[in-house]
Scaffold this active site. Structure first.
Site, PDB file in Angstrom:
ATOM      1  N   ARG A 104       0.729   7.428  -5.972  1.00 15.16           N
ATOM      2  CA  ARG A 104       0.601   6.780  -4.668  1.00 15.16           C
ATOM      3  C   ARG A 104      -0.775   6.132  -4.506  1.00 15.16           C
ATOM      4  NH1 ARG A 104       2.855  11.204  -0.439  1.00 15.16           N
ATOM      5  NH2 ARG A 104       2.545   9.489   1.051  1.00 15.16           N
ATOM      6  N   SER A 152       0.177   2.571   5.239  1.00 12.90           N
ATOM      7  CA  SER A 152       0.271   3.894   5.856  1.00 12.90           C
ATOM      8  C   SER A 152      -0.670   3.995   7.046  1.00 12.90           C
ATOM      9  CB  SER A 152      -0.087   4.974   4.831  1.00 12.90           C
ATOM     10  OG  SER A 152      -0.138   6.251   5.432  1.00 12.90           O
ATOM     11  N   GLN A 198      -1.836   6.886   7.789  1.00 17.72           N
ATOM     12  CA  GLN A 198      -2.673   8.048   7.462  1.00 17.72           C
ATOM     13  C   GLN A 198      -4.121   7.650   7.203  1.00 17.72           C
ATOM     14  OE1 GLN A 198      -0.547   9.795   4.182  1.00 17.72           O
ATOM     15  NE2 GLN A 198       1.080  10.601   5.494  1.00 17.72           N
ATOM     16  N   SER A 248       4.067   3.108  11.343  1.00 15.70           N
ATOM     17  CA  SER A 248       4.173   4.446  11.948  1.00 15.70           C
ATOM     18  C   SER A 248       3.172   4.641  13.084  1.00 15.70           C
ATOM     19  CB  SER A 248       3.982   5.525  10.877  1.00 15.70           C
ATOM     20  OG  SER A 248       4.900   5.365   9.824  1.00 15.70           O
ATOM     21  N   ASP A 254      10.226   9.614   8.831  1.00 19.07           N
ATOM     22  CA  ASP A 254      10.662  10.801   8.108  1.00 19.07           C
ATOM     23  C   ASP A 254      12.066  11.261   8.480  1.00 19.07           C
ATOM     24  OD1 ASP A 254       8.446  11.045   6.480  1.00 19.07           O
ATOM     25  OD2 ASP A 254       7.348  12.289   7.894  1.00 19.07           O
ATOM     26  N   ASN A 289       7.551   0.995   4.377  1.00 19.04           N
ATOM     27  CA  ASN A 289       6.615   2.076   4.063  1.00 19.04           C
ATOM     28  C   ASN A 289       7.297   3.272   3.414  1.00 19.04           C
ATOM     29  OD1 ASN A 289       7.862   2.587   6.557  1.00 19.04           O
ATOM     30  ND2 ASN A 289       6.160   3.820   7.308  1.00 19.04           N
ATOM     31  N   ARG A 294      11.328   5.722  -1.602  1.00 27.65           N
ATOM     32  CA  ARG A 294      12.479   6.254  -0.871  1.00 27.65           C
ATOM     33  C   ARG A 294      13.530   5.193  -0.547  1.00 27.65           C
ATOM     34  NH1 ARG A 294       9.446  10.431   3.337  1.00 27.65           N
ATOM     35  NH2 ARG A 294       8.963  12.031   1.783  1.00 27.65           N
ATOM     36  N   ARG A 320      12.258  15.036   1.293  1.00 25.85           N
ATOM     37  CA  ARG A 320      13.149  14.325   2.220  1.00 25.85           C
ATOM     38  C   ARG A 320      14.408  13.843   1.491  1.00 25.85           C
ATOM     39  NH1 ARG A 320      10.942  16.374   6.541  1.00 25.85           N
ATOM     40  NH2 ARG A 320       8.783  15.772   6.843  1.00 25.85           N
ATOM     41  N   LYS A 373       8.130  21.717   0.031  1.00 26.35           N
ATOM     42  CA  LYS A 373       6.969  20.927   0.456  1.00 26.35           C
ATOM     43  C   LYS A 373       6.860  20.904   1.981  1.00 26.35           C
ATOM     44  CE  LYS A 373       4.653  16.549  -0.381  1.00 26.35           C
ATOM     45  NZ  LYS A 373       4.209  16.227   0.974  1.00 26.35           N
TER      46      LYS A 373
END
Length: 430
Positions: A120, A164, A166, A192, A309, A332, A340, A384, A410
């Site tokens: 990542r 992201s 984050q 997000s 998510d 994302n 994903r 997920r 996780k």
């Protein structure tokens, strides 16, 4: 370990939702950044929350834990000088602690999951930390990453939000502790945004002042602040519950999940609205979601950015809906534990689902009669993906074997236990 999911026509039972991983991570972080003693009630227990427990302890926080709470003696703006930190496969923990590590002389984040977190990118945060005067040594934006900080300086900081949110959260947690005031400008789009709301909510509870623009594209953060030691209570987790709710929706069910607050800032609470749009019979009152599924669903269109998510669980439910569903603004998803979109849709196709991939969309052609199954599928080390593929297996005509399903720990170690308590036919195999 692998898991076999066999067709299961009915689910019935009730339990309390797991505690929120996102809120647990943030409360542990602000507790560590305070210089007093904080108490966190009902913390999540998962590999991700264990990772931040371990890392903040390495950095000098003192943690005492019993069945209902964690007590944290923080280290404030003076983390212990450690050479290495191992965040496991926890991307948010890595990014938040990359910012905290800017307060230390030199910290190396090691790469223990080269096929997942190790792939990542973190370039946008690396570039933003450079603007604070922090030197970062890295492998083309990937782990291992060494942070050489000690005296980060505030000021005007730009950060991209295209991959992201984050990165932005990490800067928001750090900048109040700096001597200078800071202004953070978000470049490109911000993915997000709802998760930034969670970060700001937790910071406000910890006594930190941040002046945020209404669209979250700019922030003014006064320096010389201190995180207050407080008591926090972690709410129930919508992202994990999304898969269980989807499982109830695609079967004949009478399933109740408690501890899911209607007014939560978790974007994944949208799973309830999406299932309503799919005409799934359910109620949501007093923090309790009650699904009485009949296995009949209608197709939907949904902007997935606010509920990142929960999208995979929504897609799993849409596979059995009448009509074509479209989940858009989800690019994302490509930058998570796996891609994903590409990886997940490849496994869905193998199981017999009719899905199409776009750059930032997932198209699902519903098959109300169910999918064939009878194959072994790869969950790509992604919790997920594991949960969502399990939902599909419940309505497959033949069993699905999901490889490496233990990686569900996780975020949701009890996932298969909870499904079994509802009557799901799932079995661990070595």
């Amino acid at each position: 370990m692998d898991v076999i999911v066999r067709p299961t026509p009915t689910l019935q039972g009730e339990f309390g939702a797991l505690s929120s991983k996102n809120y647990t991570t943030r409360y542990l972080l602000v507790a560590a950044l305070s210089e007093g003693v904080s108490t966190i009630y009902h913390p999540a227990h998962s590999e991700d929350s264990d990772a931040i427990r371990r890392c903040i302890a390495d950095l000098g926080a003192v943690l005492t834990e019993d069945e209902e709470k964690i007590v944290v003696q923080g280290f404030g703006r003076h983390p212990r000088d450690v050479k290495e930190l191992n965040v496991g496969n926890a991307g948010a923990v890595l990014r938040f602690l990359m910012a905290v590590a800017a307060l230390s002389p030199e910290v190396t984040f090691v790469n223990t999951y080269p096929d997942s977190l190790g792939k990542r990118p973190h370039d946008d945060l690396i570039q933003a930390l450079g603007q604070l005067g922090v030197e970062v040594e890295h492998n083309q934006g990937r782990l291992p990453i060494t942070i050489r900080g000690g005296k980060p300086q505030g000021g005007r900081i730009t950060v991209s939000g295209a991959v992201s949110s984050q990165y932005l959260s990490a800067l928001l947690f750090l900048t109040p502790l700096l001597e200078e005031d800071s202004e953070i400008i978000v470049l490109d789009d911000l993915k997000s945004k709802v998760v930034i709301g969670q970060t700001l909510e937790v910071m406000e509870q910890a006594g930190i002042i941040v002046h945020a623009a209404e669209d979250y594209m700019s922030f003014k953060v006064p320096g010389r602040q201190a995180y207050a030691a407080k008591s926090y209570t972690v709410q129930g987790d919508y992202p994990g519950s999304a898969a269980v709710l989807a499982a109830a929706a695609v079967t004949k069910s009478d399933v109740t999940i408690h501890r899911l607050a209607e007014q939560s800032k978790q974007g994944e609470r949208a799973i309830v609205d999406v299932l309503r749009m799919m005409e799934v019979p359910l109620t949501h009152e007093n923090g309790t979601v009650h699904v009485q599924g009949n296995g009949v669903l209608k197709a939907v269109e949904f902007d997935g950015d606010a509920a990142t998510d929960a999208v995979l669980a929504m897609v799993a439910a849409a596979i059995f809906a009448e009509g074509t569903s479209r989940f858009y603004n989800v690019e994302n998803l490509r930058y998570k534990e796996c891609d994903r979109i590409t990886d997940y849709l490849a496994e869905l196709t193998r199981a017999g689902a009719k899905v199409e991939e776009r750059r930032d969309e997932i198209i699902v052609h519903g098959t109300p009669e169910g999918v064939e199954g009878g194959v072994t599928i790869n969950a790509h080390y992604d919790h997920r993906v594991i949960m969502a593929l399990t939902v599909v297996g419940l309505r497959a005509r033949q069993p699905l074997l999901i490889k490496d399903a233990h990686h569900v720990a996780k975020s949701y170690p009890q996932y298969f236990d909870h499904l079994r308590s509802l009557g799901a036919n799932v079995e661990w195999v070595e």
